[in-house]
Write an enzyme that holds these catalytic residues in place. Structure first.
Site, short mmCIF file in Angstrom:
data_model
loop_
_atom_site.label_atom_id
_atom_site.label_comp_id
_atom_site.label_asym_id
_atom_site.label_seq_id
_atom_site.Cartn_x
_atom_site.Cartn_y
_atom_site.Cartn_z
N ASP A 59 13.24 107.35 -20.29
CA ASP A 59 12.82 105.97 -20.02
C ASP A 59 11.99 105.84 -18.74
OD1 ASP A 59 14.22 105.16 -22.32
OD2 ASP A 59 16.08 104.94 -21.20
N ASN A 93 8.07 103.68 -26.70
CA ASN A 93 9.50 103.42 -26.84
C ASN A 93 9.78 101.99 -26.40
OD1 ASN A 93 12.28 104.00 -27.23
ND2 ASN A 93 12.53 104.22 -25.01
N GLU A 151 8.10 112.87 -20.13
CA GLU A 151 9.17 113.86 -20.32
C GLU A 151 10.52 113.45 -19.73
OE1 GLU A 151 7.53 117.71 -19.34
OE2 GLU A 151 5.72 117.24 -20.50
N HIS A 195 12.84 99.63 -24.81
CA HIS A 195 14.12 99.77 -24.10
C HIS A 195 14.66 98.37 -23.77
CE1 HIS A 195 17.14 101.80 -21.73
NE2 HIS A 195 16.96 100.87 -20.79
C1 GAR Z 1 16.74 97.87 -29.59
O1 GAR Z 1 17.39 96.83 -28.90
C2 GAR Z 1 16.11 98.85 -28.63
O2 GAR Z 1 15.72 98.25 -27.43
C3 GAR Z 1 17.24 99.81 -28.41
O3 GAR Z 1 17.84 99.95 -29.66
C4 GAR Z 1 17.76 98.72 -30.35
C5 GAR Z 1 17.36 98.98 -31.78
O4 GAR Z 1 17.53 97.83 -32.55
N1 GAR Z 1 16.76 101.06 -27.91
C6 GAR Z 1 17.41 101.79 -27.01
O5 GAR Z 1 18.48 101.47 -26.55
C7 GAR Z 1 16.69 103.07 -26.63
N2 GAR Z 1 17.31 103.64 -25.46
P1 GAR Z 1 16.94 97.76 -34.01
O6 GAR Z 1 17.44 99.02 -34.77
O7 GAR Z 1 17.51 96.51 -34.60
O8 GAR Z 1 15.46 97.74 -33.92
#
Ligand code: GAR
Length: 201
Positions: free
Chosen positions: A145, A107, A142, A109
């Site tokens: 984050d 993932n 699980e 974050h």
């Molecule tokens: C990214 O900035 C990622 O870090 C975040 O969503 C965005 C997706 O951008 N993820 C989270 O917040 C997960 N908790 P993208 O669709 O342009 O790749």
């Protein structure tokens, strides 16, 4: 070269990180499918432009998380996926699903974990007043984050920053470290010891 890692990328939105993974053309990894829970995600267009198969599985059509995930699992099996990269996938996966892919789900974050987990991480960091934030690639366990951290990058926060300007700079780093983490996985260079992910370059 050994067999390529077959990767599925899970998206819900714009997919700029999917684009970065595509553009990186990692020799040891092939993106075999993009899974979106959102039928309107722009990421779907990006996949199609690059002739990557797309599976849209709208969570609203399933009465439980388990049913939703059973469907995901069924489709993934068809593609023989070895690694899942969550790239802005905005659904929480159940422990059962995660156990099936132990240490094979990554993932991304938009904060320096363990600071600011969960949603709105960029806003949380800005409101808290920290001077540095960043982004984290980690294996999914699980918790939310909480999994072992693979790579991180630091981004300074300036007095003039808005959520948008900060997010833009975080994105730049995300687009750099996510493909890097996937490459390391593909080349078999990641080893997990407890909470630590050791990199053998
Ligand atoms: C990214 O900035 C990622 O870090 C975040 O969503 C965005 C997706 O951008 N993820 C989270 O917040 C997960 N908790 P993208 O669709 O342009 O790749």
């Amino acid at each position: 070269m050994n067999k390529k890692t077959r990767m599925g990328v899970f998206v819900s939105g714009s997919g700029s990180n999917l684009q970065a993974l595509i553009d990186a053309k990692i020799p040891s990894v092939e993106i075999v499918v993009v899974v979106s829970n959102n039928p309107d995600a722009y990421a779907i267009e990006r996949a199609k432009k690059n002739k990557i198969p797309v599976e849209v599985i709208d969570h609203r059509n399933y009465s439980s998380r388990e049913d939703f995930e059973r469907e995901i699992q069924k489709r993934l099996d068809q593609y023989k996926v070895d690694l899942i990269a969550l790239a802005g996938f905005m659904r929480i996966l159940t422990p059962l699903f995660i156990r099936n892919y132990k240490n094979r789900i990554m993932n991304l974050h938009p904060a320096l974990l363990p600071s600011f987990p969960g949603t709105n991480a960029v806003k949380q960091a800005l409101m808290y007043g920290v001077k540095f934030t960043g982004c984290t690639v980690h294996f999914v366990d699980e918790g939310v984050d909480t999994g072992p951290i693979i790579l991180q990058a630091v981004v300074p926060i300036y007095d003039t920053d808005t959520e948008e300007s900060l997010l833009e700079r975080i994105h730049k780093e995300e687009h750099r470290i996510y493909p890097e983490a996937v490459r390391l996985f593909g080349e078999g260079k990641l080893r997990i010891e407890g909470r630590r992910v050791l990199v053998s370059e």
